[in-house]
Enzyme design. Structure first.
Site, short mmCIF file in Angstrom:
data_model
loop_
_atom_site.label_atom_id
_atom_site.label_comp_id
_atom_site.label_asym_id
_atom_site.label_seq_id
_atom_site.Cartn_x
_atom_site.Cartn_y
_atom_site.Cartn_z
N SER A 1 -3.74 -1.88 14.14
CA SER A 1 -3.16 -0.71 14.59
C SER A 1 -3.84 -0.20 15.93
O SER A 1 -3.22 0.82 16.39
CB SER A 1 -3.61 0.38 13.60
OG SER A 1 -2.61 0.12 12.53
N PHE B 1 0.28 5.93 -5.60
CA PHE B 1 0.76 5.03 -4.61
C PHE B 1 2.06 4.59 -4.73
O PHE B 1 2.70 4.18 -5.76
CB PHE B 1 0.00 3.59 -4.52
CG PHE B 1 0.66 2.65 -3.55
CD1 PHE B 1 0.01 3.00 -2.06
CD2 PHE B 1 0.93 1.56 -3.90
CE1 PHE B 1 0.52 2.16 -1.20
CE2 PHE B 1 1.25 0.37 -3.02
CZ PHE B 1 1.18 0.89 -1.41
N ALA B 2 2.83 5.05 -3.76
CA ALA B 2 4.46 4.65 -3.55
C ALA B 2 4.55 3.37 -2.69
O ALA B 2 4.24 3.35 -1.39
CB ALA B 2 5.30 5.90 -2.94
N TYR C 1 -0.46 9.39 8.46
CA TYR C 1 -0.43 8.19 9.34
C TYR C 1 0.81 7.23 8.69
O TYR C 1 0.90 7.04 7.80
CB TYR C 1 -1.76 7.46 9.39
CG TYR C 1 -1.98 6.29 10.04
CD1 TYR C 1 -2.55 6.53 11.23
CD2 TYR C 1 -1.75 5.05 9.73
CE1 TYR C 1 -2.68 5.61 12.11
CE2 TYR C 1 -1.93 4.16 10.63
CZ TYR C 1 -2.51 4.15 11.88
OH TYR C 1 -2.65 3.04 12.76
N SER C 2 1.79 6.93 9.56
CA SER C 2 2.97 6.15 9.03
C SER C 2 3.12 5.22 10.19
O SER C 2 3.78 5.47 11.19
CB SER C 2 4.00 7.24 9.02
OG SER C 2 5.25 6.50 8.61
N ASN C 3 3.17 3.94 9.76
CA ASN C 3 3.62 2.75 10.69
C ASN C 3 5.08 2.87 11.07
O ASN C 3 5.33 2.49 12.06
CB ASN C 3 3.35 1.56 9.88
CG ASN C 3 1.67 1.29 9.66
OD1 ASN C 3 1.19 1.22 10.65
ND2 ASN C 3 1.48 0.99 8.60
N GLY D 1 -8.19 -0.94 14.49
CA GLY D 1 -7.16 -1.64 13.84
C GLY D 1 -7.62 -2.51 12.56
O GLY D 1 -8.65 -2.88 12.83
#
Length: 374
Positions: A62, A125-126, A169-171, A308
């Site tokens: 990241s 967790f999804a 936090y979203s990729n 990262g």
């Protein structure tokens, strides 16, 4: 001139702590008022005795986001993108909530589902794309994903919150940023990155791999421990297809290139001063600006950073606001039978010792060096 053989035993000591805690290898580069110091500890490859190369390539995870954010902000500077315009104006084909702006993508305040999976406050967790355990190692380590595929998967899931009302936090945000770059420039993200950042700075050791599993020599090896029924196995994750993370974390670099990039960014060579200031305005929740964390140190200063991680790899990238003092590093995991929580806690503890040693001039472990790793 590098000073690997003199003057900085406190730095060699703290990178050895990573190895003693169960990590396979470390390479570290520090630039400060005392010059440049590079060193390594541990092994380059399990079962071998050679140390990690101090000029080695590694997967930066990241830390890629800082490169991507800088690229977007350069396009803002050129008038091709507006930070507070709805992303839907640029990418109407995805049907994004029109409240989501470009700024929200870079700051993780859009609320869009994270395609690599979402961890919620209640402990649930999804899942997103396969990226854990045997399912990833056996079935997906070399699978190619298209960025559009990752975005559409994320948008098929419920948003985490209303745009602009939270931080998560979203990729997905950074894959959308890649698609945004490609839409407004008409060129591939990798080509735009090379033209605007990599070539101008001479970052010859930095690669935007897209779907290629290869990593240039020299390099250490990364490893991932996973459970297969009742057996623990170790997979070599040196080579894998990074398209599953795309512009949110796919890049390869070196400690020298990360130093050059982050020093140039923070000294004002890549962005005009007003946009660099925007980049450094932190969200109050997690101290995240636009592709960079802003953190106050224990000794009263400020550092900018974005670390990262991949399965088997971790990267560190820190700088003072003027770009004159930097810390860049790569850490690889080995075969230590620690659960993820224990390994993360160990990593965080030693990482903070390293940051203090560089940015606060503290002797690492001086207060509790006899304590075992937690």
């Amino acid at each position: 001139m590098s000073t690997t053989d003199q003057g900085r035993p406190e730095l060699q000591k703290v990178i050895q702590e990573f190895v003693d805690s169960g990590f396979a290898g470390v390479q570290l580069r520090v630039h400060d008022e005392r010059g440049e110091w590079v060193g390594s500890a541990g092994v380059r490859e399990l079962g071998q005795s050679a140390k990690p190369p101090t000029n080695g390539h590694f997967r930066i995870g990241s830390t890629t986001k800082t490169f991507t954010a800088t690229l977007v902000l350069q396009l803002v500077a050129d008038g091709e993108i507006d930070l507070d315009t709805p992303v839907d104006d640029y990418l109407p084909e995805y049907g994004l909530d029109r409240r989501i702006t470009v700024r929200m993508l870079l700051q993780h305040t859009s609320g869009v589902f994270n395609f690599t999976g979402e961890y919620y406050e209640d402990g649930t967790f999804a899942p997103g794309i396969p990226g854990l355990g045997k399912e990833w190692v056996v079935d997906n380590q070399f699978h190619t994903y298209q960025p559009e595929e990752l975005v559409r998967l994320a948008l098929s899931k419920p948003a985490r919150f209303e745009p602009g009302t939270g931080w998560s936090y979203s990729n997905t945000n950074y894959v959308l940023a890649r698609l945004l770059v490609e839409k407004v420039t008409g060129r591939a993200y990798a080509e735009e990155m090379k033209a605007r950042i990599l070539r101008p700075l001479g970052l010859s050791g930095t690669v935007v791999p897209d779907a290629s599993p290869d990593i240039p020599e020299p390099h250490a090896h990364g490893y991932y421990r996973y459970q297969d029924a009742d057996q623990w196995r170790t997979a070599d994750t040196t080579r894998f297809n990074p398209s599953w993370i795309s512009a949110a974390g796919d890049m390869i670099s070196t400690t020298q290139d990360l130093h050059t990039f982050f020093s140039a960014l923070n000294s004002g060579r890549l962005l005009p001063a007003p946009l660099l200031a925007e980049m450094r305005k932190p969200d109050p929740t997690m101290g995240y600006g636009l592709g960079v964390f802003v953190e106050d140190t224990d000794c009263g200063g400020t550092v900018l950073h974005h670390n990262g991680g991949f399965w088997g790899w971790a990267a560190l990238m820190y700088s003072t606001p003027d770009g004159r003092k930097t810390l860049t590093a790569s850490i690889t995991t080995g075969e230590a039978e620690l659960d993820m929580i224990a390994m993360s806690a160990t990593f965080e503890k030693v990482k903070q010792e390293l940051v203090k040693a560089v940015f606060c001039d503290e002797q690492p472990g001086s207060a509790d060096e006899t304590q075992p790793a937690q």
